[in-house]
Design an enzyme around this catalytic site. Structure first.
Site, PDB file in Angstrom:
ATOM      1  N   ASP A 174     -10.106   1.972   2.538  1.00 16.58           N
ATOM      2  CA  ASP A 174     -10.188   1.205   3.791  1.00 16.58           C
ATOM      3  C   ASP A 174     -11.030   1.927   4.843  1.00 16.58           C
ATOM      4  OD1 ASP A 174      -8.712  -0.981   2.991  1.00 16.58           O
ATOM      5  OD2 ASP A 174      -6.809  -0.202   3.727  1.00 16.58           O
ATOM      6  N   LYS A 185       0.815  -1.228   0.000  1.00 17.01           N
ATOM      7  CA  LYS A 185       0.000   0.000   0.000  1.00 17.01           C
ATOM      8  C   LYS A 185       0.845   1.272   0.000  1.00 17.01           C
ATOM      9  CE  LYS A 185      -3.988  -2.147   2.165  1.00 17.01           C
ATOM     10  NZ  LYS A 185      -4.949  -2.148   3.260  1.00 17.01           N
TER      11      LYS A 185
END
Ligand code: NAP
Length: 280
Positions: A104, A67
């Site tokens: 997220d 990420k």
């Protein structure tokens, strides 16, 4: 009809549920797409990403441990990805540049509030862990009216550092686990990766206020050690991150296809699969 290609890169990736989730979303909405999973270690990321988009890929999800690399790679960032310093969704733009986003936080918020009716407003929240996932969830929790957030981490310096970075958005403090003694919270979020190895951070026993809820971002076929701890210490709810996984995927699907898939039946299907021990 063109069939568009999307994928998730990560390492390891074998047990990813994302291909199944996106297949269910595509079937539900009639979108012509395929979604694959590729095992991509950090050192192979730059080449893999170039190959994927040169071969016609339209969008990519990135998971552990990629990420931060995805954040560095994106040509443009949404404000929430810029804040999080982590990207889980890359989208090819009309001018062939890559837009990086982080879904997220909204994924967690949707699961907590819409799917489980957990209030955020005026709540005192404890986040365990100070990694990429924590960075993605602080801003949306504060946006939804959390009174304050304490970040506790094994390496306290990292918790202090993140708390400082988000202080302009609200009351956020960082500490190590011993400093949690005598503190009480309405919502505990486990954003450590301890659950992945069956471990539990060292928590004092009286952390929960009456009616407190606990949420583990990790998910497994059985309740995690943190969920077991939560039940033993009187939590009203002890949940894992399967719903968040489906919700963050729904947000990525919406970014890519401009259609918001319905998640309740997909989450029910995933839960049914694990109850019956069916690997996906
Ligand atoms: P990360 O950046 O690697 O951070 C891991 C964190 O866990 C660090 O703060 C680390 O502490 C802590 N930690 C690791 N092992 C520990 C242990 N045994 N005891 C106490 N603390 C420990 O990972 P991440 O990207 O933030 O991901 C964290 C978790 O969230 C993972 O389980 C991941 O699968 C999950 N996640 C789920 C979703 C979903 O959709 N459900 C989305 C994102 C992430 P130190 O700093 O001291 O090393």
């Amino acid at each position: 009809m063109t069939i568009d290609h999307y994928a998730v890169f990560g390492h390891p990736i074998k047990h990813s549920k994302s291909p199944l989730i996106h297949r269910l979303f595509a079937e539900q909405t009639g979108q012509p797409l395929i979604y694959t999973a590729e095992d991509v270690p950090q050192q192979a990321f730059a080449m893999a990403i170039e190959r994927f988009f040169l071969n016609g890929g339209r969008g990519l999800n990135c998971t552990l441990p990629l990420k931060e690399l995805a954040w560095q790679t994106a040509s443009h960032l949404t404000p929430r990805a810029q804040r999080a310093k982590a990207v889980n969704t890359l989208t090819l733009q009309a001018d062939n540049t890559l837009l990086g986003d982080n879904t997220d936080g909204i994924g967690l918020l949707n699961d907590l509030t819409h799917n489980h009716g957990i209030a955020i407003k005026n709540q005192r929240i404890l986040i365990l862990g100070a990694g990429g996932a924590t960075r993605g969830i602080i801003a949306p929790l504060l946006d939804h009216g959390a009174t304050n957030i304490v970040i506790a981490n094994r390496t306290p310096e990292k918790a202090h550092f993140i708390a400082q970075e988000f202080q302009d958005l609200g009351d956020v403090t960082g500490c190590g686990y011993p400093a949690l003694e005598n503190q009480r919270f309405d919502l505990l979020i486990n954003a450590t990766s301890a659950s992945l190895s069956g471990d539990l951070p060292p928590l004092p026993p009286k952390l929960l206020r009456d009616n407190a809820s606990c949420y583990d971002l990790a998910y497994a076929d059985r309740p995690t050690a943190f969920m077991d701890w939560s039940h033993r210490h009187g939590a009203r709810l002890a949940l894992d991150g399967l719903g968040m996984l489906a919700e963050q995927a729904a947000e990525a699907f919406y970014i890519w296809r401009n259609i918001r898939p319905e998640t309740a039946t997909v989450i029910a299907y995933l839960n049914q699969q694990r109850q019956h021990g069916i690997p996906s």
